[in-house]
Design an enzyme around this catalytic site. Structure first.
Site, PDB file in Angstrom:
ATOM      1  CD  GLU A 115      -0.854   1.560   2.332  1.00 14.15           C
ATOM      2  OE1 GLU A 115      -1.891   1.480   3.024  1.00 14.15           O
ATOM      3  OE2 GLU A 115      -0.161   0.564   2.029  1.00 14.15           O
ATOM      4  CD  GLU A 144      -0.042  -3.138  -1.001  1.00  7.96           C
ATOM      5  OE1 GLU A 144       1.065  -2.731  -0.560  1.00  7.96           O
ATOM      6  OE2 GLU A 144      -0.670  -2.558  -1.894  1.00  7.96           O
TER       7      GLU A 144
HETATM    8  N1  COA Z   1       8.725   2.601   7.063  1.00  9.56           N
HETATM    9  C1  COA Z   1       9.838   3.042   7.672  1.00  9.56           C
HETATM   10  N2  COA Z   1       9.966   3.124   9.010  1.00  9.56           N
HETATM   11  C2  COA Z   1       8.925   2.756   9.753  1.00  9.56           C
HETATM   12  C3  COA Z   1       7.726   2.286   9.200  1.00  9.56           C
HETATM   13  C4  COA Z   1       7.645   2.210   7.788  1.00  9.56           C
HETATM   14  N3  COA Z   1       6.562   1.763   7.180  1.00  9.56           N
HETATM   15  N4  COA Z   1       6.868   2.004  10.202  1.00  9.56           N
HETATM   16  C5  COA Z   1       7.512   2.281  11.339  1.00  9.56           C
HETATM   17  N5  COA Z   1       8.762   2.723  11.073  1.00  9.56           N
HETATM   18  C6  COA Z   1       9.798   3.085  12.039  1.00  9.56           C
HETATM   19  C7  COA Z   1       9.460   4.373  12.764  1.00  9.56           C
HETATM   20  O1  COA Z   1       9.918   5.493  12.047  1.00  9.56           O
HETATM   21  C8  COA Z   1      10.200   4.182  14.061  1.00  9.56           C
HETATM   22  O2  COA Z   1      11.553   4.488  13.825  1.00  9.56           O
HETATM   23  P1  COA Z   1      12.434   5.200  14.970  1.00  9.56           P
HETATM   24  O3  COA Z   1      12.441   4.240  16.110  1.00  9.56           O
HETATM   25  O4  COA Z   1      13.734   5.383  14.299  1.00  9.56           O
HETATM   26  O5  COA Z   1      11.708   6.476  15.280  1.00  9.56           O
HETATM   27  C9  COA Z   1      10.119   2.683  14.309  1.00  9.56           C
HETATM   28  O6  COA Z   1       9.819   2.106  13.049  1.00  9.56           O
HETATM   29  C10 COA Z   1       9.039   2.286  15.280  1.00  9.56           C
HETATM   30  O7  COA Z   1       7.820   2.901  14.896  1.00  9.56           O
HETATM   31  P2  COA Z   1       6.844   3.554  15.976  1.00  9.56           P
HETATM   32  O8  COA Z   1       5.694   4.125  15.227  1.00  9.56           O
HETATM   33  O9  COA Z   1       7.607   4.460  16.860  1.00  9.56           O
HETATM   34  O10 COA Z   1       6.433   2.269  16.816  1.00  9.56           O
HETATM   35  P3  COA Z   1       5.020   1.816  17.343  1.00  9.56           P
HETATM   36  O11 COA Z   1       5.248   0.510  17.984  1.00  9.56           O
HETATM   37  O12 COA Z   1       4.376   2.916  18.111  1.00  9.56           O
HETATM   38  O13 COA Z   1       4.119   1.587  16.036  1.00  9.56           O
HETATM   39  C11 COA Z   1       3.548   0.778  13.845  1.00  9.56           C
HETATM   40  C12 COA Z   1       4.426   0.585  15.103  1.00  9.56           C
HETATM   41  C13 COA Z   1       4.021  -0.192  12.802  1.00  9.56           C
HETATM   42  C14 COA Z   1       2.089   0.525  14.201  1.00  9.56           C
HETATM   43  C15 COA Z   1       3.691   2.242  13.349  1.00  9.56           C
HETATM   44  O14 COA Z   1       5.057   2.520  13.201  1.00  9.56           O
HETATM   45  C16 COA Z   1       3.044   2.520  12.033  1.00  9.56           C
HETATM   46  O15 COA Z   1       1.852   2.752  11.970  1.00  9.56           O
HETATM   47  N6  COA Z   1       3.860   2.551  10.957  1.00  9.56           N
HETATM   48  C17 COA Z   1       3.405   2.994   9.667  1.00  9.56           C
HETATM   49  C18 COA Z   1       2.758   1.890   8.923  1.00  9.56           C
HETATM   50  C19 COA Z   1       2.393   2.362   7.556  1.00  9.56           C
HETATM   51  O16 COA Z   1       1.961   3.471   7.326  1.00  9.56           O
HETATM   52  N7  COA Z   1       2.552   1.444   6.627  1.00  9.56           N
HETATM   53  C20 COA Z   1       2.231   1.723   5.271  1.00  9.56           C
HETATM   54  C21 COA Z   1       3.383   2.354   4.618  1.00  9.56           C
HETATM   55  S1  COA Z   1       2.985   2.784   2.971  1.00  9.56           S
END
Ligand code: COA
Length: 706
Positions: free
Chosen positions: A128, A108
């Site tokens: 989301e 966004e």
């Molecule tokens: N908000 C808060 N924390 C987040 C986050 C978010 N949107 N996305 C990732 N994190 C945190 C995780 O909780 C994790 O924290 P920890 O190390 O304390 O457990 C850390 O970031 C790493 O995330 P992780 O998923 O373990 O790493 P990854 O490299 O396997 O994947 C992403 C990275 C970004 C692909 C994955 O975290 C993801 O899909 N995040 C969600 C994205 C999302 O839904 N965004 C829209 C939000 S409305």
């Protein structure tokens, strides 16, 4: 100056560089939003700057809004949306320079910029929906204006990320540049300035022409799922608003839908799971953090369905595997399974033919256990037989190199006894895969009494590398998942004896959203497999002195009704379709008579749900009390990732909080009174009773003394 550390602004000549630096994934928090606003103030005050580049430090561009803040009472997307409006409204060109995962709020932010450049390998998406939400910072309004309605519906309803090339093809990325993100952004901004490029404002675009029927079609496609996931309907309505209403009206609707979804029990449950999954993957209570051992090669003993599935999962992650079996025929079948699975993956476009070939070549077969001596980890996955597993544990203990990790894939046997047999208890633990092991995400990592902390840490890390969701369990019968399943299946069979039909029992539980009721699940997993476990436990004196205990599965096994694979079990099958079977009613009637069980005309689905689910919950709390499970979230992760429990209910313990612990305890007590509770089936565990009495929630659970 506001929070200079999370957002910095450097002005170099006529281009300013804004960097977000909030590890690990640059999630946008209230602090980041405020710091962005302050940086924009500073940018606006620059006389000479003619362009702004927005990029991120660390491993990724912004991966979303900070999900951890979504629970806050006063949470609002409005402050960020105002910042995005300022970015879009800037009279100077603004370029997003992206790498890593550009997700949710990150995309966004990018869509509010005027131009977008990305590094090769960057991924773009709106995940989301997987949190029961829709984009809340104008993603539903800006995206369709750029890509058209169809692509926007696909991306936001589907939640799957796109590659950088696909992002260029749909028009959300202008260029791919192979450079450091800041350098790519600065160079691209200079090239735009050189050709006197002007700001491009997505919100001012008209949505490309579309067929108005598309919304009706999408509604029909999602209708079934939308009953469980209300965000889906909100997404369609928000995109429809983008297509049919002025931007400001669409903006207001998106904000209202986002708030509605954020407050929904479904989204709260799915957000709980997001964090629970990540917490479960962390080694509990290990301070100082142990250094994992290095894993370059894995041995798998037993080339059956389970062993070859494990080999596929490991080879698919790029790790060399030696697959051992004592029978040349089984080994050939196992290696054949490896080959056909990867070839099928290539045929379905999941990998290239070359990649499939590399994966197949990574698995070497052997008939000699001695060939596993060089492996860093060896996983035994032979038939569930204590004497056999003990022998293999001992053989591996003498064959494997010092420091190798030895694991058993048992689902029912005593991991500590096998650890002792290996002679290397500190290097030993359980890895309980679920079948098919190359598909199912759950991996119960069973920590033995003597398992060394670095051994546990190594296997948790290995699980992550091979794409599994690990959850640590202590040693007990059935570990977390199957131990909780035991009272659930017991009650399902009791209900059959009392006169409920198999389909009534399954339908009651499936109405909660479970992928499959208990009896269809037993038919799929194999009634023979389930019955043999009960028979073995009976022989070991581990069953209650209850004549009716799991007698239905045992009788079906005797009758050769082993479930779907034999065409009959709790149901009869036409292909994969389960059909009610009068023969089952005859069996249960006869068994009920023999066991002196009173039959009833009808049993309400409410009773079915309570009797199956509440003892399962009670057993889950008992597992935490005993220290077998570390956290309630771990149990929820086991059930949602391995047992078809619906994610929108957050798992059995999250659901218990939603139902109310006091109510659950009252119902368990009531069943104890009405049945006489001869075998302790309805005895409420101390912790559950205390939590109910004190008005606590299981999600507040802390280990006693912690
Ligand atoms: N908000 C808060 N924390 C987040 C986050 C978010 N949107 N996305 C990732 N994190 C945190 C995780 O909780 C994790 O924290 P920890 O190390 O304390 O457990 C850390 O970031 C790493 O995330 P992780 O998923 O373990 O790493 P990854 O490299 O396997 O994947 C992403 C990275 C970004 C692909 C994955 O975290 C993801 O899909 N995040 C969600 C994205 C999302 O839904 N965004 C829209 C939000 S409305």
């Amino acid at each position: 100056m506001n929070s200079p550390s999370v957002v910095t602004l450097h002005v170099a000549g006529d281009v300013a560089l804004l960097s977000i630096d909030r590890p690990p994934v640059n999630a946008i928090s209230a602090e980041v939003t405020a710091a962005l606003a302050a940086a924009l103030d500073r940018f606006d005050a620059q006389r000479d700057a003619r362009a702004l580049v927005i990029c991120c430090k660390g491993r990724t561009f912004v991966a979303g809004g900070d999900i951890g803040e979504f629970d806050a009472a006063g949470f609002s997307t409005q402050p960020l949306n105002r910042v995005l409006a300022r970015i879009e409204g800037s009279p100077h060109i603004v370029v997003a320079a992206m790498h890593g995962s550009v997700l949710g709020g990150g995309l966004e932010l990018a869509l509010a910029c005027h131009y977008r450049v990305a590094l090769p390998g960057t991924r773009f998406g709106f995940p989301e929906v997987k949190l029961g939400l829709l984009p809340g910072s104008l993603g539903t309004q800006r995206l369709p204006r750029l890509t058209g309605v169809g692509v926007a519906l696909d991306m936001i309803l589907g939640g799957k990320p796109l590659s950088a090339e696909a992002a260029v093809a749909i028009g959300i990325v202008d260029e791919i540049r192979d450079a450091d993100p800041a350098d790519a952004g600065l160079a691209y901004a200079q090239s735009l300035l050189a050709r006197s490029a002007k700001p491009r404002r997505t919100s001012e675009l008209a949505v490309p022409a579309f067929d108005a029927a598309v919304f009706g079609q999408r509604r029909a496609e999602i209708a079934e799922r939308a009953r469980k996931y209300p965000a889906l309907e909100c997404i369609v309505r928000a995109i429809e608003a983008a297509a049919t209403l002025p931007f400001v009206q669409g903006e207001a609707l998106e904000a209202a839908f986002f708030e509605q979804c954020r407050q929904s029990p479904q989204s709260k449950a799915m957000r709980h799971l997001f964090f629970a999954q990540r917490e479960a993957a962390r080694t509990p209570a290990a301070e100082p953090k142990p250094q994992p051992r290095r894993v370059d090669s894995v041995g798998v003993v037993g080339a059956g369905t389970m062993g070859s599935g494990i080999a596929i999962a490991i080879a698919g992650a790029g790790i060399a595997v030696t697959l051992a079996d004592s029978s040349a025929d089984s080994l050939a079948r196992g290696l054949g399974n490896v080959r056909t699975t990867f070839e099928a993956g290539a045929a379905k476009g999941r990998m290239s033919v070359d990649e499939a070939g590399e994966c197949v070549a990574r698995v070497q077969g052997t008939l000699a256990l001695g060939d596993l001596r060089g492996c860093d980890v060896v996983i035994e996955a032979v038939f569930e037989d204590m004497a056999l597993k003990r022998d293999i544990a001992a053989a591996l203990g003498s064959v494997c190199k010092p420091g190798a990790i030895l694991a058993t894939n048992t689902s029912t046997l005593d991991v500590d006894a096998l650890a002792e047999a290996s002679g290397r208890a500190a290097d030993f633990l359980g890895m309980h895969f679920f079948s098919p092991a190359n598909v199912m995400r759950l991996l119960e990592v069973v920590r033995g009494a003597a398992t060394a902390p670095d051994v546990l840490a190594t296997v948790m890390e290995l699980a992550r590398r091979i794409g599994k969701q690990p959850v640590v369990s202590g040693v007990c019968y059935g570990f977390i998942g199957n131990r909780m399943l035991e009272p659930y299946l017991r009650e399902a069979e009791c209900l059959l004896l009392e006169g409920a039909s198999a389909s009534a029992i399954d339908a009651a539980l499936e109405s909660l959203g479970l992928a499959m009721g208990p009896l269809r699940m037993l038919d799929l997993a194999g009634v023979d497999v389930a019955a043999k476990v009960v028979i073995e436990r009976d022989k070991a004196g581990a069953l209650p002195p209850d004549r009716a205990y799991r007698v239905v599965a045992r009788r079906l096994f005797e009758l050769g009704r082993h479930g779907q694979k034999t065409g009959a079990g709790f149901y009869r099958y036409e292909g994969r379709t389960a059909l009610p079977d009068a023969a089952l009613a005859a069996v249960t009637r006869e068994l009920a008579q023999a066991a002196g069980v009173m039959r009833r005309e009808s049993i309400a689905s409410e009773e079915i749900v309570e009797r199956c689910l509440y003892p399962l919950i009670n057993e889950g709390v008992r597992l935490m009390e005993e220290g077998i499970a570390c956290r309630p979230g771990d149990i929820d992760v086991v059930y949602t990732s391995g047992y078809g429990f619906p994610d929108f209910r957050g798992g059995p313990l999250w659901m218990a909080d939603a139902i109310g612990l006091r109510h659950i305890v009252e119902r368990l007590d009531d069943y104890a009174r009405s049945t006489g509770n001869r075998y302790g089936y309805w005895t409420v565990c101390d912790t559950l009773r205390r939590y109910a009495n004190e008005g606590l929630r299981l999600s507040d659970w802390r280990k006693p003394g912690a």
